[in-house]
Design a protein around this motif. Structure first.
Motif, PDB file in Angstrom:
ATOM      1  N   UNK A 292       3.151  33.117  37.411  1.00 46.38           N
ATOM      2  CA  UNK A 292       4.124  32.377  37.868  1.00 46.38           C
ATOM      3  C   UNK A 292       5.346  33.191  38.421  1.00 46.38           C
ATOM      4  N   UNK A 293       5.715  33.329  39.548  1.00 44.29           N
ATOM      5  CA  UNK A 293       6.748  34.291  40.011  1.00 44.29           C
ATOM      6  C   UNK A 293       7.965  33.605  40.378  1.00 44.29           C
ATOM      7  N   UNK A 294       9.338  33.925  39.750  1.00 44.95           N
ATOM      8  CA  UNK A 294      10.462  33.416  40.146  1.00 44.95           C
ATOM      9  C   UNK A 294      11.401  34.213  40.531  1.00 44.95           C
ATOM     10  N   UNK A 295      12.128  33.993  41.683  1.00 47.86           N
ATOM     11  CA  UNK A 295      13.266  34.716  42.339  1.00 47.86           C
ATOM     12  C   UNK A 295      14.022  34.074  43.173  1.00 47.86           C
ATOM     13  N   UNK A 296      15.178  34.499  43.476  1.00 45.84           N
ATOM     14  CA  UNK A 296      16.170  33.694  44.143  1.00 45.84           C
ATOM     15  C   UNK A 296      15.489  32.960  45.399  1.00 45.84           C
ATOM     16  N   UNK A 297      15.652  31.646  45.307  1.00 47.87           N
ATOM     17  CA  UNK A 297      14.857  30.948  46.767  1.00 47.87           C
ATOM     18  C   UNK A 297      15.493  31.438  47.904  1.00 47.87           C
ATOM     19  N   UNK A 298      16.762  32.150  48.168  1.00 48.73           N
ATOM     20  CA  UNK A 298      17.040  32.329  49.375  1.00 48.73           C
ATOM     21  C   UNK A 298      16.062  33.718  49.808  1.00 48.73           C
ATOM     22  N   UNK A 299      15.158  34.486  48.892  1.00 44.96           N
ATOM     23  CA  UNK A 299      14.591  35.465  48.944  1.00 44.96           C
ATOM     24  C   UNK A 299      13.287  35.117  49.812  1.00 44.96           C
ATOM     25  N   UNK A 300      12.963  33.864  49.661  1.00 48.64           N
ATOM     26  CA  UNK A 300      11.672  33.336  49.925  1.00 48.64           C
ATOM     27  C   UNK A 300      11.863  32.184  51.317  1.00 48.64           C
ATOM     28  N   UNK A 301      10.873  32.527  52.257  1.00 50.67           N
ATOM     29  CA  UNK A 301      10.914  31.460  53.243  1.00 50.67           C
ATOM     30  C   UNK A 301       9.747  30.388  52.931  1.00 50.67           C
TER      31      UNK A 301
END
Ligand code: ADP
Ligand code: MG
Length: 346
Positions: A290-299
């Motif tokens: 599972x990778x989690x990061x700021x949703x603004x960093x992913x399209x």
């Protein structure tokens, strides 16, 4: 031929080609809707591999009577309203296309009751016309979506469906993968009236291990290493099997980005690279990561079925995953050569 605007139904059927490939893709879209509606219990009933019936019942927030027809129309969504919303999306859905697409290639019945509404209502979108009929119904708070006779009006698609067993296998795989993205949800899967899977909501680590073992097999569970690492707003956690254990594993290769299941080239490449030379040529690693990061960093709006993503900082994400896993691998291997728990590949 002169240029003309396509009739709504035909436009939906063309769009359906992108979203609804086979019964399993319907199941995926409907489950995602249930999760977005905050359901804590999802029951899936399948008949004849999904060709005859797909029924998903949830205890989520429901749909108000006066929004039922809207839910079935194209580009209708409660999840985004501005471009900014789309740029930091947290929900699994956002395209407002699934229900319109599905109802254009199947007979769809939507029954729902929000908590604040005293009775349930049912909407049907069947056959050729786009008219939606509303009738009173009986249903606890939540929603049931019934999809019957998938592809009944698109023979070309119907021809591509495989045997019931094969199609159900794909559905089972979708359910298993999504069940690993939401340990806190109760899942039931039935085929032709028979219960095939049941995963109870798992909050404690020991319960989560139980679900992991039920889905990935006890061999995976025994060989799996747990990883967890956070750095610069990136977090990677999950389980993976070392090369020595990999040979015995079935193909468990599940990755998730912000809770969304993925088949992403960049992730797979980073993982593969971390295994490096330690993986014999015809073996595969096995992992649930599972990778989690700021949703603004992913399209997430790259693919209609939402299988792929684009990272703003692709290199950074790739290297992070590679480093976390490569380091874990080194540690485990040196621990096993000083201790004796893990065997090296011969
Ligand atoms: P999207 O999920 O992209 O918004 P869909 O066509 O899948 O588009 O669904 C349209 C809308 O119908 C959703 O935005 C949501 O408001 C509503 N909806 C669909 N399924 C459910 C459900 N199981 N529970 C509550 N609302 C739902
Ligand atoms: Mg949706």
């Amino acid at each position: 031929m002169a240029i003309q605007i396509l009739p709504a139904r035909l436009a939906n059927q063309i769009a359906a080609g992108e979203v609804v490939e086979r019964p399993a893709s319907v199941v995926k879209e409907l489950i995602e809707n249930s999760l977005d509606a905050g359901a804590s219990r999802i029951e899936i009933d399948i008949e004849k591999g999904g060709a005859k019936l797909i029924r998903i019942r949830d205890n989520g927030q429901g749909i108000a009577k006066d929004e039922l027809a809207l839910a079935l129309s194209r580009h209708a969504t409660s999840k985004v309203s501005t471009l900014e919303d789309l740029e930091s999306i947290m929900s699994l859905g956002f395209r407002g296309e699934a229900l319109a697409s599905i109802s254009s290639v199947a007979r769809l019945t939507l029954t729902s009751k929000p908590a604040a509404q005293s009775e349930a209502w049912q909407a049907m979108a069947q056959g050729r016309d786009m008219d939606v009929k509303l009738v009173p119904a009986s249903h606890p708070t939540g929603t049931t979506l019934e999809v019957q006779d998938l592809f009944f009006n698109t023979p070309a698609r119907r021809k591509f469906m495989r045997t019931d067993k094969t199609e159900f296998g794909h559905i089972d795989e979708v359910v298993r993968r999504i069940a690993l993205s939401r340990f806190d949800v109760d899942w039931v899967l039935r085929h032709n009236g028979k219960q095939v899977r049941q995963y109870r909501a798992a909050r404690l680590p020991s319960q989560q291990d139980k679900r992991l073992s039920a889905i990935c097999g006890s061999a995976f569970m025994q060989a799996a290493l747990k990883v967890e690492c956070e750095h610069n707003g990136l977090r990677l956690w999950g389980w993976w099997v070392l090369p020595s254990g990999a040979r015995a594993q079935p193909d468990v290769q599940y990755t998730y980005v912000n809770g969304r299941m993925m088949r992403d080239k960049l992730l797979n490449h980073a993982i593969r690279q971390a295994y490096g030379e330690r993986l014999a040529p015809d073996t595969h690693g096995a992992f649930v990561l599972y990778l989690e990061l700021d949703p603004a960093e992913v399209d997430v709006n790259v693919h209609p079925a939402k299988h792929e993503v684009r990272f703003q900082q692709a290199r950074l994400v790739h290297d992070f995953i590679y480093q976390v896993l490569a380091q874990a691998l080194e540690q485990a291997i040196s621990a096993s050569s000083s201790g004796q728990t893990l065997d090296e590949p011969s």
